[in-house]
Design an enzyme around this catalytic site. Structure first.
Site, PDB file in Angstrom:
ATOM      1  N   ARG A 231       0.285  16.128  -7.495  1.00 33.60           N
ATOM      2  CA  ARG A 231       0.904  16.534  -6.229  1.00 33.60           C
ATOM      3  C   ARG A 231      -0.148  16.416  -5.135  1.00 33.60           C
ATOM      4  O   ARG A 231      -1.320  16.765  -5.340  1.00 33.60           O
ATOM      5  CB  ARG A 231       1.410  17.987  -6.297  1.00 33.60           C
ATOM      6  N   GLU A 260       3.290  13.622   2.183  1.00 33.54           N
ATOM      7  CA  GLU A 260       4.082  12.449   1.801  1.00 33.54           C
ATOM      8  C   GLU A 260       5.558  12.572   2.165  1.00 33.54           C
ATOM      9  O   GLU A 260       6.241  11.560   2.343  1.00 33.54           O
ATOM     10  CB  GLU A 260       3.943  12.179   0.299  1.00 33.54           C
ATOM     11  N   HIS A 292       4.360   7.615  -4.686  1.00 29.03           N
ATOM     12  CA  HIS A 292       4.905   8.523  -5.713  1.00 29.03           C
ATOM     13  C   HIS A 292       5.745   7.728  -6.725  1.00 29.03           C
ATOM     14  O   HIS A 292       6.914   8.045  -6.966  1.00 29.03           O
ATOM     15  CB  HIS A 292       5.745   9.630  -5.069  1.00 29.03           C
TER      16      HIS A 292
HETATM   17  P1  NAI Z   1       2.788  20.376 -17.891  1.00 29.51           P
HETATM   18  O1  NAI Z   1       3.451  21.607 -17.404  1.00 29.51           O
HETATM   19  O2  NAI Z   1       3.100  19.863 -19.254  1.00 29.51           O
HETATM   20  O3  NAI Z   1       1.198  20.557 -17.815  1.00 29.51           O
HETATM   21  C1  NAI Z   1       0.521  21.072 -16.708  1.00 29.51           C
HETATM   22  C2  NAI Z   1      -0.811  21.597 -17.192  1.00 29.51           C
HETATM   23  O4  NAI Z   1      -1.573  21.987 -16.043  1.00 29.51           O
HETATM   24  C3  NAI Z   1      -0.686  22.842 -18.086  1.00 29.51           C
HETATM   25  O5  NAI Z   1      -1.470  22.685 -19.252  1.00 29.51           O
HETATM   26  C4  NAI Z   1      -1.209  23.964 -17.225  1.00 29.51           C
HETATM   27  O6  NAI Z   1      -1.860  24.985 -17.966  1.00 29.51           O
HETATM   28  C5  NAI Z   1      -2.223  23.212 -16.351  1.00 29.51           C
HETATM   29  N1  NAI Z   1      -2.566  23.928 -15.139  1.00 29.51           N
HETATM   30  C6  NAI Z   1      -1.855  24.872 -14.456  1.00 29.51           C
HETATM   31  N2  NAI Z   1      -2.575  25.297 -13.393  1.00 29.51           N
HETATM   32  C7  NAI Z   1      -3.752  24.608 -13.413  1.00 29.51           C
HETATM   33  C8  NAI Z   1      -4.895  24.622 -12.584  1.00 29.51           C
HETATM   34  N3  NAI Z   1      -4.982  25.427 -11.517  1.00 29.51           N
HETATM   35  N4  NAI Z   1      -5.931  23.796 -12.898  1.00 29.51           N
HETATM   36  C9  NAI Z   1      -5.852  22.980 -13.981  1.00 29.51           C
HETATM   37  N5  NAI Z   1      -4.789  22.936 -14.804  1.00 29.51           N
HETATM   38  C10 NAI Z   1      -3.751  23.744 -14.517  1.00 29.51           C
HETATM   39  O7  NAI Z   1       3.084  19.272 -16.783  1.00 29.51           O
HETATM   40  P2  NAI Z   1       3.030  17.685 -16.948  1.00 29.51           P
HETATM   41  O8  NAI Z   1       4.347  17.179 -17.426  1.00 29.51           O
HETATM   42  O9  NAI Z   1       1.802  17.312 -17.695  1.00 29.51           O
HETATM   43  O10 NAI Z   1       2.908  17.227 -15.426  1.00 29.51           O
HETATM   44  C11 NAI Z   1       1.733  17.495 -14.665  1.00 29.51           C
HETATM   45  C12 NAI Z   1       2.037  17.257 -13.202  1.00 29.51           C
HETATM   46  O11 NAI Z   1       2.283  15.870 -12.975  1.00 29.51           O
HETATM   47  C13 NAI Z   1       3.344  17.914 -12.703  1.00 29.51           C
HETATM   48  O12 NAI Z   1       3.118  19.261 -12.332  1.00 29.51           O
HETATM   49  C14 NAI Z   1       3.717  17.083 -11.525  1.00 29.51           C
HETATM   50  O13 NAI Z   1       3.144  17.655 -10.374  1.00 29.51           O
HETATM   51  C15 NAI Z   1       3.059  15.731 -11.805  1.00 29.51           C
HETATM   52  N6  NAI Z   1       4.016  14.652 -12.007  1.00 29.51           N
HETATM   53  C16 NAI Z   1       3.914  13.543 -11.186  1.00 29.51           C
HETATM   54  C17 NAI Z   1       4.762  12.476 -11.337  1.00 29.51           C
HETATM   55  C18 NAI Z   1       4.632  11.244 -10.487  1.00 29.51           C
HETATM   56  O14 NAI Z   1       5.535  10.388 -10.488  1.00 29.51           O
HETATM   57  N7  NAI Z   1       3.542  11.065  -9.766  1.00 29.51           N
HETATM   58  C19 NAI Z   1       5.844  12.504 -12.347  1.00 29.51           C
HETATM   59  C20 NAI Z   1       5.817  13.679 -13.186  1.00 29.51           C
HETATM   60  C21 NAI Z   1       4.956  14.720 -12.997  1.00 29.51           C
END
Ligand code: NAI
Length: 345
Positions: A231, A260, A292
């Site tokens: 993000r 964005e 994105h």
């Molecule tokens: P997820 O929920 O499986 O994993 C997120 C991880 O980040 C968790 O292990 C959590 O403990 C950790 N986390 C939470 N707060 C944190 C912090 N302050 N510092 C470091 N780690 C922290 O989510 P997933 O599926 O891995 O997705 C991650 C991110 O990717 C989403 O939140 C979303 O913002 C982004 N995303 C972007 C996309 C794109 O097209 N660019 C598409 C899908 C997701």
């Protein structure tokens, strides 16, 4: 038959949702407009709203939707940082697609690293002009370099597998580490100090807002690569700009950008972009900006459409809402109806 009011529609959304709407017995009213307090009225007569990453689900918008009888917001994405949950709670339920293809995003992050490091963007343009010179195209071996992975959730863990294939050393930071893993967890500061490349895979929360700040960039190695497919507001854009200008940051791969919502997914090629930071970022030869698009694979789009319609169907057929964002119980851990296989409130 339930009616879905679908915002920020693109042609590829229609392809994947139209394929499934008969199977899920729903009608979809597509709007090109983004959702905000002015466009919320378009949902009149619908049962639920389907929204995306740059729709504005603030109090004013939710109020209009609620007063029109909308009971459910179906996010067709994983993130939900654009929703005012303090207003939504008790009024409108929120479901999301927690995972649709961690491979799509992890592979896109590695694609950005390869492109920036080996300067493929420059080589592509040069050879189209019959310029076969190699000067200025020197990269480095990824093998043996240290990559810092911030967030070890579904995408972070998939990205770890990709990086291990390249023989990279890995450091991880996550306030909620994966239990019993052999991941090399360190503090965020240590990760910044020791990594050649830093890739962000965590959600945007009040704790992670501007996690890449002026101070964090000061900690980083000279020439560090920063990759953000998560993000935009994880990075303080003015700090990034300063780091790029001074040469401290060697390259940046940005699939997301703090502001964005004003520009991404739209064609501004014939208009004047008003965002000066974005306009400046675009001028750097070592910055790659994509709109994105990390999620944009056919597999991910299929999964998004299917899970979104399953979520909506489950809600209107009183089935278990497995993908409801349960903000009530995560705060208080009491009174949540999900334990009884019902919606959160
Ligand atoms: P997820 O929920 O499986 O994993 C997120 C991880 O980040 C968790 O292990 C959590 O403990 C950790 N986390 C939470 N707060 C944190 C912090 N302050 N510092 C470091 N780690 C922290 O989510 P997933 O599926 O891995 O997705 C991650 C991110 O990717 C989403 O939140 C979303 O913002 C982004 N995303 C972007 C996309 C794109 O097209 N660019 C598409 C899908 C997701």
């Amino acid at each position: 038959m339930f009616k879905i009011s679908f915002y920020d529609t693109k042609s590829y959304d229609r392809i994947y949702f139209d394929k499934l709407k008969k199977q899920f017995q729903c009608e979809i009213k597509y709007h090109e407009a983004k959702l905000n307090k002015n466009t919320a009225v378009l949902s009149k007569g619908c049962d639920c709203v389907c929204a995306f990453v740059n729709d504005e689900l603030d109090k004013d918008t939710l109020e209009v939707l609620y007063n029109q009888g909308i009971k459910l917001i179906a996010m067709r994405c994983a993130g939900y940082n654009n929703i005012d949950f303090s207003y939504a709670f008790g009024k409108i339920h929120v479901v999301r697609v927690p995972a649709y293809s961690p491979y799509a995003v992890a592979e896109a992050a590695m694609g950005m690293i390869l492109m920036l490091n080996r300067k493929l963007h420059k080589a592509y343009i040069r050879t189209r002009d019959f310029n076969f010179s190699l000067s200025g195209l020197i990269g480095f071996d990824l093998h043996g370099k240290t990559i810092g992975i911030v967030g070890t959730g579904k995408i972070g863990r998939t990205f770890i597998k990709v990086c291990s294939g390249f023989g990279m050393n890995m450091l991880m930071y996550d306030p909620y580490p994966v239990k019993d893993s052999d991941y090399n967890y360190v503090s965020f500061e240590e990760l910044c100090r020791k990594s050649d490349i830093i890739s962000l895979h965590c959600p945007l929360t009040k704790d992670s807002y501007h996690i890449v700040s002026h101070e964090a960039i000061d900690w980083m190695k000279e020439g560090v690569f920063i990759i953000n497919t998560s993000r935009g507001a994880l990075i303080d854009s003015s700090a990034l700009l300063k780091g790029l200008k001074s040469g401290k940051i060697g390259a940046a791969g940005l699939d997301v950008y703090e502001e964005e919502s004003e520009v991404f997914f739209e064609d501004f090629s014939e208009k004047i972009v008003q965002d000066d930071i974005l306009a400046r970022l675009v001028t750097f030869p070592n910055v790659l900006i994509t709109s994105h698009q990390a999620f944009l694979t056919s597999e991910a789009l299929e999964n998004i459409a299917e899970t979104t319609l399953q979520n909506v169907s489950a809600f209107f057929h009183d089935q278990k809402l497995v993908n409801e964002v349960c903000y009530h119980c995560s705060r208080e851990r009491t009174n949540c109806q999900q334990r009884l296989n019902k919606p959160c409130f």
